[in-house]
Design an enzyme around this catalytic site. Structure first.
Site, short mmCIF file in Angstrom:
data_model
loop_
_atom_site.label_atom_id
_atom_site.label_comp_id
_atom_site.label_asym_id
_atom_site.label_seq_id
_atom_site.Cartn_x
_atom_site.Cartn_y
_atom_site.Cartn_z
N CYS A 165 0.85 -1.19 0.00
CA CYS A 165 0.00 0.00 0.00
C CYS A 165 0.89 1.24 0.00
O CYS A 165 2.06 1.17 -0.41
CB CYS A 165 -1.01 -0.02 1.14
SG CYS A 165 -0.28 0.04 2.80
N ASN B 188 2.15 1.60 4.41
CA ASN B 188 2.38 0.33 5.12
C ASN B 188 2.03 0.44 6.62
O ASN B 188 2.68 -0.20 7.46
CB ASN B 188 3.83 -0.15 4.93
CG ASN B 188 4.08 -1.59 5.39
OD1 ASN B 188 5.16 -1.93 5.86
ND2 ASN B 188 3.09 -2.45 5.27
N CYS C 238 -1.64 0.97 7.30
CA CYS C 238 -3.09 0.71 7.39
C CYS C 238 -3.47 -0.52 6.56
O CYS C 238 -3.59 -1.63 7.09
CB CYS C 238 -3.90 1.92 6.93
SG CYS C 238 -3.57 3.43 7.87
N ARG C 239 -3.65 -0.33 5.23
CA ARG C 239 -4.24 -1.39 4.41
C ARG C 239 -3.39 -2.65 4.33
O ARG C 239 -3.88 -3.76 4.58
CB ARG C 239 -4.55 -0.86 3.00
CG ARG C 239 -5.69 0.12 2.97
CD ARG C 239 -5.75 0.88 1.65
NE ARG C 239 -4.63 1.82 1.54
CZ ARG C 239 -4.42 2.60 0.49
NH1 ARG C 239 -5.24 2.53 -0.55
NH2 ARG C 239 -3.40 3.43 0.48
N SER C 240 -2.12 -2.50 3.95
CA SER C 240 -1.33 -3.73 3.73
C SER C 240 -1.02 -4.49 5.02
O SER C 240 -1.08 -5.73 5.02
CB SER C 240 -0.08 -3.46 2.89
OG SER C 240 0.81 -2.57 3.53
N ASP D 193 -8.80 3.78 0.84
CA ASP D 193 -7.75 4.25 1.76
C ASP D 193 -8.42 4.91 2.97
O ASP D 193 -9.03 5.97 2.84
CB ASP D 193 -6.87 5.26 1.02
CG ASP D 193 -5.73 5.76 1.89
OD1 ASP D 193 -5.67 5.40 3.08
OD2 ASP D 193 -4.89 6.52 1.37
P1 4NP Z 1 -1.90 2.97 3.91
O1 4NP Z 1 -2.54 4.39 4.37
O2 4NP Z 1 -1.26 3.19 2.56
O3 4NP Z 1 -3.08 2.09 3.83
O4 4NP Z 1 -0.89 2.58 4.96
C1 4NP Z 1 -1.82 5.57 4.35
C2 4NP Z 1 -1.01 5.88 5.43
C3 4NP Z 1 -0.31 7.08 5.45
C4 4NP Z 1 -0.44 7.94 4.39
C5 4NP Z 1 -1.25 7.63 3.30
C6 4NP Z 1 -1.95 6.43 3.29
N1 4NP Z 1 0.27 9.17 4.43
O5 4NP Z 1 0.08 9.97 3.49
O6 4NP Z 1 1.03 9.43 5.37
#
Ligand code: 4NP
Length: 158
Positions: free
Chosen positions: A7, A10, A12-14, A123
């Site tokens: 993702c 790294n 949240c989703r993954s 997201d």
């Molecule tokens: P993830 O979510 O890709 O599912 O881990 C996000 C976590 C942080 C950010 C974007 C998406 N960020 O912009 O910091």
């Protein structure tokens, strides 16, 4: 079988996908190596977002030990399948792929459920806990399909 989830951050989703699949594999008695990583460096070394941890905990899954890392080129050598959450990750992974064989390992997570549609996993980062719950359910359904695939391709006793 070695499976990598990708993702953005790294956190949240993954890592949620990793935790969900790890739990289902254990229940199904399937041995596999699972990991997750991201494409942005903001959260390298961090544990998963508290909201992601909390939702997973509600479903009996502990993802607190995961430490965020970036995708690296040799992940193509280390993993058999690489599941991305949305088009931005697909594009980023594709740009690093060294060959058609590398690229063949990459697919959208939700194509497990909706083949060929290239739909994104939402997201939840900018949203509230309800968004995390929705994302959890999307990931859970996709992981369920993956388990079915792995079980149907598992060689029987010789
Ligand atoms: P993830 O979510 O890709 O599912 O881990 C996000 C976590 C942080 C950010 C974007 C998406 N960020 O912009 O910091």
């Amino acid at each position: 079988m070695k499976i990598l989830f990708v993702c953005t951050g790294n956190i949240c989703r993954s890592p949620m996908a990793e935790g969900i699949l790890r739990s289902k594999l254990s229940k199904a008695g399937i041995k596999a190596e699972i990991d997750s990583c991201g494409f942005e460096s903001f959260h390298i070394g961090d544990h998963p977002d508290n909201r992601a941890q909390s939702i997973c905990r509600n479903y009996g899954i502990d993802i607190s030990g995961h430490v965020a890392r970036l995708f690296r080129k040799n992940d193509f050598d280390s993993f058999d399948r690489i599941y991305v959450m949305d088009a931005s990750h697909y594009y980023s992974v594709s740009r690093i792929a060294r060959s058609a064989a590398d690229l063949k390992k990459v697919d959208y997570m939700l194509n497990l459920q909706y083949p060929g549609q290239d739909l994104p996993v939402d997201d939840p980062w900018y949203h509230d806990i309800h968004a995390f719950e929705k994302t959890y359910l999307q990931l859970d359904a996709a992981c369920e399909r993956l388990i079915e695939q792995l079980l149907s391709s598992k060689p029987g006793p010789q």
